[in-house]
Design an enzyme around this catalytic site. Structure first.
Site, PDB file in Angstrom:
ATOM      1  N   GLY A  12     -32.811 -18.041  14.583  1.00  0.00           N
ATOM      2  CA  GLY A  12     -34.235 -18.311  14.353  1.00  0.00           C
ATOM      3  C   GLY A  12     -35.046 -17.026  14.496  1.00  0.00           C
ATOM      4  O   GLY A  12     -36.183 -17.018  14.937  1.00  0.00           O
ATOM      5  N   LEU A  14     -36.652 -15.026  12.619  1.00  0.00           N
ATOM      6  CA  LEU A  14     -37.928 -14.772  11.911  1.00  0.00           C
ATOM      7  C   LEU A  14     -39.000 -15.777  12.318  1.00  0.00           C
ATOM      8  O   LEU A  14     -40.063 -15.840  11.701  1.00  0.00           O
ATOM      9  CB  LEU A  14     -37.686 -14.800  10.398  1.00  0.00           C
ATOM     10  CG  LEU A  14     -36.688 -13.747   9.893  1.00  0.00           C
ATOM     11  CD1 LEU A  14     -36.544 -13.821   8.381  1.00  0.00           C
ATOM     12  CD2 LEU A  14     -37.106 -12.335  10.310  1.00  0.00           C
ATOM     13  N   GLY A  15     -38.764 -16.535  13.350  1.00  0.00           N
ATOM     14  CA  GLY A  15     -39.743 -17.509  13.841  1.00  0.00           C
ATOM     15  C   GLY A  15     -40.769 -16.856  14.748  1.00  0.00           C
ATOM     16  O   GLY A  15     -40.802 -15.632  14.915  1.00  0.00           O
ATOM     17  N   GLN A  16     -41.619 -17.716  15.382  1.00  0.00           N
ATOM     18  CA  GLN A  16     -42.734 -17.193  16.177  1.00  0.00           C
ATOM     19  C   GLN A  16     -42.239 -16.342  17.353  1.00  0.00           C
ATOM     20  O   GLN A  16     -42.773 -15.260  17.596  1.00  0.00           O
ATOM     21  CB  GLN A  16     -43.565 -18.372  16.711  1.00  0.00           C
ATOM     22  CG  GLN A  16     -44.842 -17.950  17.409  1.00  0.00           C
ATOM     23  CD  GLN A  16     -45.545 -19.077  18.155  1.00  0.00           C
ATOM     24  OE1 GLN A  16     -44.965 -20.125  18.422  1.00  0.00           O
ATOM     25  NE2 GLN A  16     -46.793 -18.848  18.507  1.00  0.00           N
ATOM     26  N   ASP A  57     -27.524 -21.142   8.100  1.00  0.00           N
ATOM     27  CA  ASP A  57     -27.843 -22.416   8.753  1.00  0.00           C
ATOM     28  C   ASP A  57     -26.944 -22.495   9.981  1.00  0.00           C
ATOM     29  O   ASP A  57     -25.728 -22.588   9.855  1.00  0.00           O
ATOM     30  CB  ASP A  57     -27.545 -23.574   7.791  1.00  0.00           C
ATOM     31  CG  ASP A  57     -27.749 -24.936   8.446  1.00  0.00           C
ATOM     32  OD1 ASP A  57     -27.826 -25.937   7.717  1.00  0.00           O
ATOM     33  OD2 ASP A  57     -27.835 -24.989   9.695  1.00  0.00           O
ATOM     34  N   TYR A 147     -38.412 -34.396  20.281  1.00  0.00           N
ATOM     35  CA  TYR A 147     -38.261 -32.987  20.695  1.00  0.00           C
ATOM     36  C   TYR A 147     -37.970 -32.909  22.187  1.00  0.00           C
ATOM     37  O   TYR A 147     -37.026 -32.243  22.614  1.00  0.00           O
ATOM     38  CB  TYR A 147     -39.570 -32.271  20.371  1.00  0.00           C
ATOM     39  CG  TYR A 147     -39.652 -30.817  20.738  1.00  0.00           C
ATOM     40  CD1 TYR A 147     -40.566 -30.377  21.692  1.00  0.00           C
ATOM     41  CD2 TYR A 147     -38.863 -29.873  20.097  1.00  0.00           C
ATOM     42  CE1 TYR A 147     -40.687 -29.034  22.003  1.00  0.00           C
ATOM     43  CE2 TYR A 147     -38.966 -28.520  20.414  1.00  0.00           C
ATOM     44  CZ  TYR A 147     -39.891 -28.116  21.366  1.00  0.00           C
ATOM     45  OH  TYR A 147     -40.006 -26.781  21.689  1.00  0.00           O
ATOM     46  N   LYS A 151     -34.609 -31.579  24.080  1.00  0.00           N
ATOM     47  CA  LYS A 151     -34.663 -30.470  25.039  1.00  0.00           C
ATOM     48  C   LYS A 151     -34.121 -30.900  26.402  1.00  0.00           C
ATOM     49  O   LYS A 151     -33.438 -30.131  27.087  1.00  0.00           O
ATOM     50  CB  LYS A 151     -36.099 -29.947  25.166  1.00  0.00           C
ATOM     51  CG  LYS A 151     -36.600 -29.192  23.930  1.00  0.00           C
ATOM     52  CD  LYS A 151     -35.758 -27.958  23.633  1.00  0.00           C
ATOM     53  CE  LYS A 151     -36.320 -27.136  22.481  1.00  0.00           C
ATOM     54  NZ  LYS A 151     -35.485 -25.951  22.172  1.00  0.00           N
TER      55      LYS A 151
END
Ligand code: VAH
Length: 322
Positions: A12, A14-16, A57, A147, A151
Site C-alpha cells: 500500500g 502509494l496510500g496516505q 495485489d 473495518y 482490525k
C-alpha cells in the site's frame, strides 16, 4: 538471513501513510533498500522514494512471497487495507483484503523468511460498553463496523503469532490521520482532510460528520515518527503485542473549522451527515496512550493549531503547482 542491512517492503506504498513512510525510510536506510507494492499503475510511482516499485495485489500470495524472496526483504510495513467507509460497502472483500495478506506475512515471519512486521490497527477496534473519553489500552473490544472487526481479528492474530512463535510483529491503533502529501481514501475521518482542500478551493465545506462529533486524530508527521519509534524500540520493552493505543489530538468538526477560520476568516462549514456518522458515533472521542509513552517514548510535535497552519501552507503550495 544473510543480509545485515534492513531491506524494507511497504505494501500500500502509494496510500496516505505509505507515501510519507517510504520517503522517511529511504532517508534512513537508502532508497535502494526500500521497496514498494500497491494496486496502482507504475506511472503513479514516478518520483516515489523507492528502490523498486511493483504493481501488485497483495492477496496474490505467490506474487507477494516471490517478491519478498527475490529482493531479500527483511522488514515489511503492511499498510494495504480497505478503510472503514469502503469496508462497509464491501464486507467480504474487506475481510479478505484486511486479513489474508496479514496471515500470510505472519506465516513468513514464523518460518523466518522475514524478520519483522509493522501492521496498522485503528481506534475502530473500540465499540460499545466502554467510556467515550480517554479509552485505556486494555478494555473490552466490541467493534460494530466491518473495518473494526477486521482490525480486531488482525490484532489477535498478531498477538497469537508473537506469543506462540516469537514473531516480531508490531502495531499501532492509528486515529484519523491528517496529511497533505497524499489524499486519504474511504475513511470516516477523511472529513478532516477534505475540509482543507475545500477551504482552499471553495472557501467552504459541507461536512459528512455532524458538529459535536469528537474523534481522535493525528497529524501524519507525528504518526510516521511514532511508527518509526515503535519499530526501533527494543523488543523486550514492548508489553503490547496486539496494538498500541495512540491518541494524538481529539477535536470536533466545528473546532477544526474554527482553527481554519483563524487563518481564513471567510471560511464557512455546513453539515450533511451521511452513513459514516453512525461509524463515527461507534468510536471513542479520545484515547489514553500512556502505555505507548511508557514502553517506547511516544511523543507529539503538532497540536491542532500547528497542524492547521502546516496543512494550509503546504496544501496551498501543492494545489497551486498541480
Ligand atoms: C478511517 N482513517 O476513517 C481511518 C481510521 C480511525 C479511522 O482508521 O477508516
Amino acid at each position: 538471513m544473510e543480509l545485515q542491512t534492513e531491506r524494507i517492503l511497504i505494501t500500500g506504498v502509494l496510500g496516505q501513510i505509505g507515501t510519507e513512510l517510504s520517503s522517511k525510510l529511504a532517508e534512513m536506510y537508502g532508497k535502494e533498500n526500500v521497496f514498494g507494492v500497491s494496486l496502482e499503475d507504475p506511472s503513479r510511482a514516478e518520483g516515489a522514494a523507492l528502490g523498486l516499485y511493483q504493481q501488485m495485489d497483495v492477496t496474490n500470495t505467490q506474487a507477494l512471497n516471490s517478491f519478498i524472496e527475490e529482493h531479500k526483504i527483511t522488514t515489511v510495513y503492511h499498510l494495504a487495507s480497505l478503510l472503514s467507509g469502503t469496508s462497509e460497502k464491501n464486507p467480504l472483500m474487506a475481510w479478505k483484503i484486511n486479513l489474508d495478506p496479514l496471515l500470510n506475512l505472519l506465516e513468513l515471519a514464523k518460518d523466518k523468511k522475514i524478520a519483522k512486521i509493522f501492521w496498522p490497527s485503528s481506534i475502530a477496534v473500540f465499540g460499545r460498553g466502554i467510556p467515550k473519553d480517554n479509552v485505556e489500552q486494555e478494555v473490552p473490544l466490541n467493534p460494530s463496523t466491518v473495518y473494526g472487526i477486521s482490525k480486531l481479528a488482525g490484532e489477535k492474530w498478531c498477538e497469537y503469532y508473537h506469543n506462540k512463535y516469537g514473531v516480531d510483529v508490531r502495531s499501532i491503533r492509528y486515529p484519523g490521520l491528517i496529511s497533505w502529501k497524499a489524499p486519504a481514501g474511504g475513511g470516516t475521518t477523511d472529513y478532516a482532510v477534505e475540509i482543507f482542500y475545500k477551504a482552499i478551493e471553495d472557501g467552504k465545506y459541507t461536512s459528512f460528520i455532524k458538529e459535536g462529533t469528537a474523534m481522535p486524530m493525528l497529524y501524519m508527521d507525528d504518526a510516521i515518527n511514532a511508527t518509526l519509534q515503535l519499530m526501533a524500540a527494543p523488543s523486550e520493552n514492548l508489553s503490547v503485542r496486539t496494538s498500541y493505543n495512540l491518541g494524538g489530538l481529539s477535536f470536533t468538526p466545528e473546532e477544526l473549522a474554527a482553527e481554519i477560520k483563524n487563518i481564513m476568516p471567510e471560511f464557512e462549514i455546513t453539515y450533511e451527515p451521511d452513513f459514516r456518522q453512525a461509524i463515527a458515533d461507534s468510536w471513542p472521542s479520545s484515547i489514553d496512550d500512556s502505555v505507548a509513552k511508557k514502553d517506547w517514548g511516544l511523543k507529539y510535535e503538532f497540536n491542532i493549531t500547528a497542524m492547521t497552519k502546516d496543512m494550509l501552507v503546504n496544501l496551498k503550495k501543492k494545489l497551486a503547482s498541480a
